[in-house]
Design an enzyme around this catalytic site. Structure first.
Site, mmCIF file in Angstrom:
data_model
loop_
_atom_site.group_PDB
_atom_site.id
_atom_site.type_symbol
_atom_site.label_atom_id
_atom_site.label_comp_id
_atom_site.label_asym_id
_atom_site.label_seq_id
_atom_site.Cartn_x
_atom_site.Cartn_y
_atom_site.Cartn_z
ATOM 1 N N ASN A 89 12.018 7.935 -10.576
ATOM 2 C CA ASN A 89 12.564 7.398 -9.327
ATOM 3 C C ASN A 89 11.783 6.215 -8.789
ATOM 4 O O ASN A 89 12.354 5.343 -8.110
ATOM 5 C CB ASN A 89 12.626 8.499 -8.261
ATOM 6 C CG ASN A 89 11.307 9.231 -8.074
ATOM 7 O OD1 ASN A 89 10.812 9.874 -9.005
ATOM 8 N ND2 ASN A 89 10.732 9.150 -6.886
ATOM 9 N N VAL A 95 6.135 2.842 -3.210
ATOM 10 C CA VAL A 95 6.880 1.882 -4.029
ATOM 11 C C VAL A 95 6.078 0.599 -4.198
ATOM 12 O O VAL A 95 6.044 0.005 -5.283
ATOM 13 C CB VAL A 95 8.259 1.600 -3.418
ATOM 14 C CG1 VAL A 95 8.987 0.490 -4.179
ATOM 15 C CG2 VAL A 95 9.109 2.868 -3.418
ATOM 16 N N SER A 132 8.411 12.548 -4.402
ATOM 17 C CA SER A 132 7.905 11.189 -4.186
ATOM 18 C C SER A 132 8.989 10.267 -3.654
ATOM 19 O O SER A 132 8.689 9.223 -3.076
ATOM 20 C CB SER A 132 7.322 10.619 -5.474
ATOM 21 O OG SER A 132 8.283 10.603 -6.516
ATOM 22 N N THR A 151 0.815 -1.224 0.000
ATOM 23 C CA THR A 151 0.000 0.000 0.000
ATOM 24 C C THR A 151 0.845 1.268 0.000
ATOM 25 O O THR A 151 0.306 2.365 -0.105
ATOM 26 C CB THR A 151 -0.949 0.026 1.216
ATOM 27 O OG1 THR A 151 -0.184 -0.067 2.420
ATOM 28 C CG2 THR A 151 -1.936 -1.127 1.148
ATOM 29 N N GLY A 152 2.159 1.148 0.145
ATOM 30 C CA GLY A 152 3.038 2.312 0.102
ATOM 31 C C GLY A 152 3.312 2.758 -1.321
ATOM 32 O O GLY A 152 2.871 2.136 -2.298
ATOM 33 N N HIS A 158 13.837 12.023 -10.874
ATOM 34 C CA HIS A 158 15.066 12.616 -10.359
ATOM 35 C C HIS A 158 15.925 13.085 -11.532
ATOM 36 O O HIS A 158 16.094 12.359 -12.529
ATOM 37 C CB HIS A 158 15.866 11.595 -9.551
ATOM 38 C CG HIS A 158 15.241 11.215 -8.247
ATOM 39 N ND1 HIS A 158 14.122 11.822 -7.730
ATOM 40 C CD2 HIS A 158 15.612 10.273 -7.326
ATOM 41 C CE1 HIS A 158 13.813 11.270 -6.560
ATOM 42 N NE2 HIS A 158 14.705 10.337 -6.297
ATOM 43 N N CYS A 169 17.507 5.193 -5.485
ATOM 44 C CA CYS A 169 16.908 5.640 -6.742
ATOM 45 C C CYS A 169 17.829 6.528 -7.567
ATOM 46 O O CYS A 169 17.935 6.365 -8.795
ATOM 47 C CB CYS A 169 15.580 6.343 -6.470
ATOM 48 S SG CYS A 169 15.631 7.537 -5.119
ATOM 49 N N GLN A 175 16.103 15.934 -6.718
ATOM 50 C CA GLN A 175 15.284 14.754 -6.513
ATOM 51 C C GLN A 175 13.821 15.090 -6.228
ATOM 52 O O GLN A 175 13.504 16.002 -5.461
ATOM 53 C CB GLN A 175 15.866 13.915 -5.368
ATOM 54 C CG GLN A 175 17.264 13.420 -5.712
ATOM 55 C CD GLN A 175 17.881 12.536 -4.652
ATOM 56 O OE1 GLN A 175 19.086 12.561 -4.456
ATOM 57 N NE2 GLN A 175 17.069 11.746 -3.968
ATOM 58 N N LYS A 213 25.085 7.042 0.037
ATOM 59 C CA LYS A 213 24.585 5.915 -0.755
ATOM 60 C C LYS A 213 24.992 6.049 -2.226
ATOM 61 O O LYS A 213 25.433 5.072 -2.846
ATOM 62 C CB LYS A 213 23.061 5.809 -0.617
ATOM 63 C CG LYS A 213 22.620 5.267 0.732
ATOM 64 C CD LYS A 213 21.123 5.073 0.813
ATOM 65 C CE LYS A 213 20.399 6.333 1.107
ATOM 66 N NZ LYS A 213 18.948 6.121 1.375
#
Length: 335
Positions: A312, A12, A171, A9-10, A234, A142, A168, A197
């Site tokens: 992204n 992604v 979302s 439900t998120g 992005h 991403c 970025q 990252k």
């Protein structure tokens, strides 16, 4: 093959579900979310649910872990709970994850199929070391995913140094990650953890598989990450030093980059397209969101700059993970 989507439900997770609708190889059978969502129909929770999933009853994570009964797991859960969940599931199941929890384990690949498909060989290293029947394959952050697709086209020229400034989309912060008051009429030049990252994941992805682990690429990389008031997509300004190559040769490398074109993967789209002025609103949905757009190329004498943009949530998250699973299936890692 029977599939479960965790965190369905998120933001992604919804993208996973949308991309897997009608998939010819993977059939979604379980949609997993929080206990407060359990027992409700997916269409009640997600207004834009694909029709085939609207009446599917959502399963809680504890219930799913008691009896997964699927062949593949796609994970869109938060990193805070993913490490333990993924480790438990990978004892018997392949796990393709968007979470960062295992990205830096030496025997776990951070996979971008067009860039480092040979890193899938780490699956057998995982199984032997950990006694697993399954495995974990991660996709990168991403911004890293979008950047490394463009850098992969330049490896033949010898990458010496990379500097990148990201712009970025909101979302990328998730539904509750950023308030409207914070981003409206604003640029936020800080995304905690993002720069580390980009700098470290990119070097692992572009590194060489050396027996049982990846030797990171030796070039230097420096990143500055910013959040801008764009919904999806992005954009990155990249400055790269190469050992050789002319402007014409670099552009040709971008335009001809297509390492997976002959594999017949269901989600395949051309990974890189050149446009004079890449823009997220115009180009983020190119190739169903899997195509990265590069342009504004300038430079000479080994120093070049360009702009790259990509979706992204698709190339940088769920779509990349689905492509990872398709590649693993095609190469025989999924039975």
């Amino acid at each position: 093959m029977r599939v479960a989507v965790l965190g369905a439900t998120g933001m992604v997770g919804r993208t996973f579900v949308r991309l897997l609708a009608g998939h010819p190889w993977f059939r979604v059978e379980k949609l997993v979310a929080s206990e407060r969502s359990a027992g409700r129909k997916y269409g009640e929770l997600v207004d834009d649910s694909p029709e085939e999933f609207r009446d599917v009853e959502v399963t809680s994570l504890p219930e799913f872990l008691r009896d997964p009964d699927v062949d593949i797991v796609f994970n869109a859960l938060p990193a805070s709970i993913s490490r333990e969940v993924e480790g438990e599931l990978a004892q018997s199941l392949p796990v393709f994850t968007n979470a960062r929890s295992h990205r830096y384990d030496p025997d776990v690949p951070i996979l971008v199929p067009e860039v480092n498909l040979e890193h899938l060989e780490l699956i057998e290293v995982q199984r032997e070391r950990r006694g697993w029947e399954g495995f974990i394959v991660t996709n990168p952050n991403c911004s890293t995913a979008i950047l490394t697709v463009s850098l992969a086209a330049l490896r033949g020229f010898g990458i010496r140094e990379v500097k990148v400034a990201t712009m970025q989309a909101i979302s990328g912060a998730g539904y509750s990650g950023l308030s409207a008051l914070a981003i409206q009429d604003n640029v936020i030049p800080s995304i905690p953890g993002e720069e580390w990252k980009i700098e470290n994941e990119s070097r692992k992805i572009l590194g060489e598989l050396d027996g049982v682990e990846v030797k990171p690429a030796e070039f230097r990389i420096s990143a500055m990450a910013t959040r801008v008031p764009v919904l999806h997509g992005h954009t990155e300004a990249v400055f790269v030093k190469l050992e050789e190559g002319s402007l014409e040769e670099v552009r040709e490398a971008f335009e001809s980059f297509d390492p997976l074109g002959e594999l017949g993967l269901p989600s395949y789209e051309r990974p890189l397209v050149y446009s004079d002025v890449p823009q997220p609103r115009l180009h983020r949905d190119r190739g169903r969101g899997l195509t990265v757009t590069v342009g504004r190329l300038e430079g000479s004498s080994g120093s070049f700059k360009y702009v790259v943009t990509g979706h992204n949530l698709v190339r940088g998250a769920a779509g990349g993970s689905v492509l990872n699973a398709e590649l693993a299936y095609k190469l025989g890692y999924l039975k």
